[in-house]
Design an enzyme around this catalytic site. Sequence first.
Site, PDB file in Angstrom:
ATOM      1  N   TYR A   1       5.195  -8.581  -3.201  1.00 10.97           N
ATOM      2  CA  TYR A   1       6.303  -7.622  -3.141  1.00 10.97           C
ATOM      3  C   TYR A   1       7.554  -8.188  -3.811  1.00 10.97           C
ATOM      4  CZ  TYR A   1       4.410  -3.877  -0.164  1.00 10.97           C
ATOM      5  OH  TYR A   1       3.713  -2.791   0.326  1.00 10.97           O
TER       6      TYR A   1
ATOM      7  N   ALA B   1      -2.457   1.651   0.532  1.00 12.84           N
ATOM      8  CA  ALA B   1      -2.786   0.585   1.495  1.00 12.84           C
ATOM      9  C   ALA B   1      -1.883   0.614   2.729  1.00 12.84           C
ATOM     10  CB  ALA B   1      -2.701  -0.777   0.809  1.00 12.84           C
ATOM     11  N   GLU B   2      -0.565   0.720   2.516  1.00  7.52           N
ATOM     12  CA  GLU B   2       0.348   0.704   3.675  1.00  7.52           C
ATOM     13  C   GLU B   2       0.169   1.964   4.526  1.00  7.52           C
ATOM     14  OE1 GLU B   2       1.669  -1.944   4.455  1.00  7.52           O
ATOM     15  OE2 GLU B   2       2.633  -3.006   2.801  1.00  7.52           O
ATOM     16  N   ALA B   3      -0.110   3.097   3.878  1.00  6.85           N
ATOM     17  CA  ALA B   3      -0.351   4.336   4.632  1.00  6.85           C
ATOM     18  C   ALA B   3      -1.674   4.260   5.395  1.00  6.85           C
ATOM     19  CB  ALA B   3      -0.335   5.536   3.695  1.00  6.85           C
TER      20      ALA B   3
END
EC number: 3.2.2.22
Length: 234
Positions: free
Chosen positions: A119, A169-171
């Site tokens: 990130y 991915a985060e969802a």
Amino acid sequence: RPSWTVDSDSAKYSSFLDSLREEFGRGTPKVCNIPVTKKANNDKFVLVNLVLPFNRNTITLAFRASDAYLVGFQDRDSKTNKLRANFFSDEYRALSGKYKSIFTDAEVLAPALPCASTYTDLQNKAGVSREKLSLGVSSLQTAFTAVYGKVFTGKNVAKFALISIQMVAEAARFKYIEDQVINRGMYSSFEAGARITLLENNWSKISEQYHKSCKLGGGQFTEEEMKLGLLLYN
């Protein structure tokens, strides 16, 4: 392979994320009825197709099965018309030699992408923080179009990666993020803000707390943390 046509059909988006969670959790016992990723150090990857609705162009994302981190993607080079495998600079040395076993239909291996998968580096290259980055269907379509078949720059790759990581991915990890995309990102764009990035940064810690509380009972979780879709293997 889970596949999402990137449009404003929220039911299909939810169904896609459910199938992605099941794919990550395949072969690992669920905890609190939540799918759990593979054990660390296994050499497996989960592939996901993103498809543009208006021209059927497809980008295949490759996530590490043990932690759902994006390692690279496959697209079609517009100059050669060949399917190319692309890996982030920090993954290239380890994965470039086995690109055909990850992207089985790739025809060529592209040079390392002009950014790392972290990130920190993606935000630096994109020139925008995750909190301020626009998420939503139209944002993902724009970022997809900016990289598909093109000459890669740090900026266009980083923006595409940041948006797709968070909306895929985060969802999958957090149903709260899925809900935000459905409620705010289907027909417009929204900034992730601090609440979403706080969840993203703490997935490992929250997963660990879930593993403990499911074994022992108890555990204090915020409303957002309660809506967990995928646990990290513990």
